[in-house]
Write a protein that holds these residues in place. Structure first.
Motif, short mmCIF file in Angstrom:
data_model
loop_
_atom_site.label_atom_id
_atom_site.label_comp_id
_atom_site.label_asym_id
_atom_site.label_seq_id
_atom_site.Cartn_x
_atom_site.Cartn_y
_atom_site.Cartn_z
N TYR A 1 0.86 -1.17 0.00
CA TYR A 1 0.00 0.00 0.00
C TYR A 1 0.91 1.24 0.00
CZ TYR A 1 -4.25 -2.69 0.77
OH TYR A 1 -5.31 -3.55 0.61
N ASP B 1 7.78 10.24 9.70
CA ASP B 1 7.34 8.85 9.88
C ASP B 1 8.36 8.05 10.69
OD1 ASP B 1 5.08 9.35 8.37
OD2 ASP B 1 5.86 8.40 6.55
N ASN C 1 -0.54 -1.10 13.40
CA ASN C 1 -1.25 -0.71 12.19
C ASN C 1 -0.56 0.48 11.55
OD1 ASN C 1 -3.80 -2.43 12.32
ND2 ASN C 1 -3.81 -1.46 14.34
N PRO C 2 -0.58 0.55 10.22
CA PRO C 2 -0.02 1.74 9.57
C PRO C 2 -0.69 3.00 10.11
CG PRO C 2 -0.54 0.05 7.95
CD PRO C 2 -1.11 -0.43 9.25
N GLY C 3 0.12 3.98 10.48
CA GLY C 3 -0.41 5.22 11.03
C GLY C 3 -0.50 5.27 12.54
N PRO D 1 4.07 8.50 13.05
CA PRO D 1 3.19 7.47 12.50
C PRO D 1 3.99 6.34 11.88
CG PRO D 1 3.20 9.43 11.11
CD PRO D 1 3.96 9.78 12.34
N VAL E 1 5.14 3.57 9.44
CA VAL E 1 5.16 2.97 8.11
C VAL E 1 5.64 1.55 8.33
CG1 VAL E 1 6.15 3.06 5.80
CG2 VAL E 1 5.68 5.17 7.04
N THR E 2 4.84 0.56 7.98
CA THR E 2 5.16 -0.83 8.34
C THR E 2 5.70 -1.61 7.15
OG1 THR E 2 2.91 -1.62 7.87
CG2 THR E 2 3.36 -0.82 10.10
N ASN F 1 2.96 -1.47 4.57
CA ASN F 1 1.81 -0.68 5.01
C ASN F 1 0.53 -1.49 5.18
OD1 ASN F 1 3.28 1.66 5.31
ND2 ASN F 1 2.91 2.36 3.22
N ARG G 1 -2.27 9.57 8.24
CA ARG G 1 -1.49 10.43 9.15
C ARG G 1 -2.48 11.40 9.80
NH1 ARG G 1 1.53 9.48 4.60
NH2 ARG G 1 3.59 8.52 4.94
N ASP H 1 0.43 4.39 0.84
CA ASP H 1 0.28 5.48 1.81
C ASP H 1 -0.31 4.95 3.11
OD1 ASP H 1 0.56 8.04 2.76
OD2 ASP H 1 -0.82 8.96 1.32
N ILE H 2 -0.22 5.79 4.15
CA ILE H 2 -0.77 5.46 5.46
C ILE H 2 -1.63 6.62 5.95
CG2 ILE H 2 1.22 4.03 6.05
CD1 ILE H 2 2.12 6.36 7.91
#
Length: 233
Positions: free
Chosen positions: A8, A82, A161-163, A57, A59-60, A150, A13, A10-11
């Protein structure tokens, strides 16, 4: 369950920068206690360079064991502020080093958290870039396998979780769900103010034992207190 090979771009924010900054300043221990002692990443994840902190936030990224191809794709998606969270399936290869730190600093990444290892450790420490890892190890990685970016990941005993807001300092790493960040901040600030009042009392010579009334716990445990010095029978 996600299959490997999903990215993905984007996340979310959604947490205000001032909330993130205040969480970082309050620190991991205070936040962990304020949340009811949850979401603390396992103690194997330690700072590579002490005296630093970060928050931002998440980013995974989930990399296959011994492979950091997806991590390099992650650099192209991360943004200033991030925190990169990189799972390696517990494989202790040196997935991160001087070049990765140089690139992350150029992007403006707040910090990096990985359950893998770091190499080029002397150079990385000299850079004073915020990194938390499971150890130092010179072994390298390949770049051939798909992973995940993400999506929610299991990391150090916590679902990230992302974010979500990741906070890290010398005490470790804690994860604050994005939708609870303001609530957690309020609870953590309340705890910090309470501890300041306790500190003032301690400076006047009082004891933690008395301030928090730990004596009633001993009473319930039926502790026997013997006056004087122990003498061998």
């Amino acid at each position: 369950m996600w299959r490997n090979g999903v990215i993905y771009t984007d996340i979310p924010r959604t947490v205000a920068p001032e909330v993130i900054d205040r969480l970082r300043d309050l620190g991991v221990a205070t936040i962990h206690e304020a949340m009811g002692r949850i979401n603390l990443v396992c103690d194997q994840i330690r700072p590579v360079c002490e005296g630093l902190s970060c928050a931002g936030p998440a980013v995974t990224c989930s990399c296959p064991a011994g492979d950091n191809l997806m991590m390099h794709k992650m650099f192209k998606l991360a943004k200033k502020g991030d925190v990169m969270v990189i799972s390696t399936q517990g494989f202790k290869a040196g997935i991160w080093g001087e070049l990765a730190s140089t690139s992350a600093r150029a992007i403006g990444v707040a910090g990096v958290i990985t359950d893998g290892a770091v190499r080029d450790s002397r150079l990385v420490r000299e850079m004073r870039f915020p990194i938390w890892a499971a150890g130092i190890y010179a072994a390298g990685t390949v770049k051939t396998q798909p992973g995940l970016i993400n999506v929610p990941i299991q990391f150090g005993g916590v679902i990230i979780n992302p974010g979500d807001i990741v906070v890290a300092d010398d005490d470790g790493v804690v994860v604050v769900p994005a939708n609870k960040a303001s609530e957690v901040l309020a609870l953590a600030e309340k705890r910090a103010k309470s501890e300041e009042l306790v500190k003032e009392r301690l400076q006047k010579g009082e004891f933690i034992y008395d301030i928090y009334n730990f004596g009633h716990i001993l009473d319930k445990l039926d502790i026997v207190i013997m006056e004087g010095i122990y003498k061998k029978e």
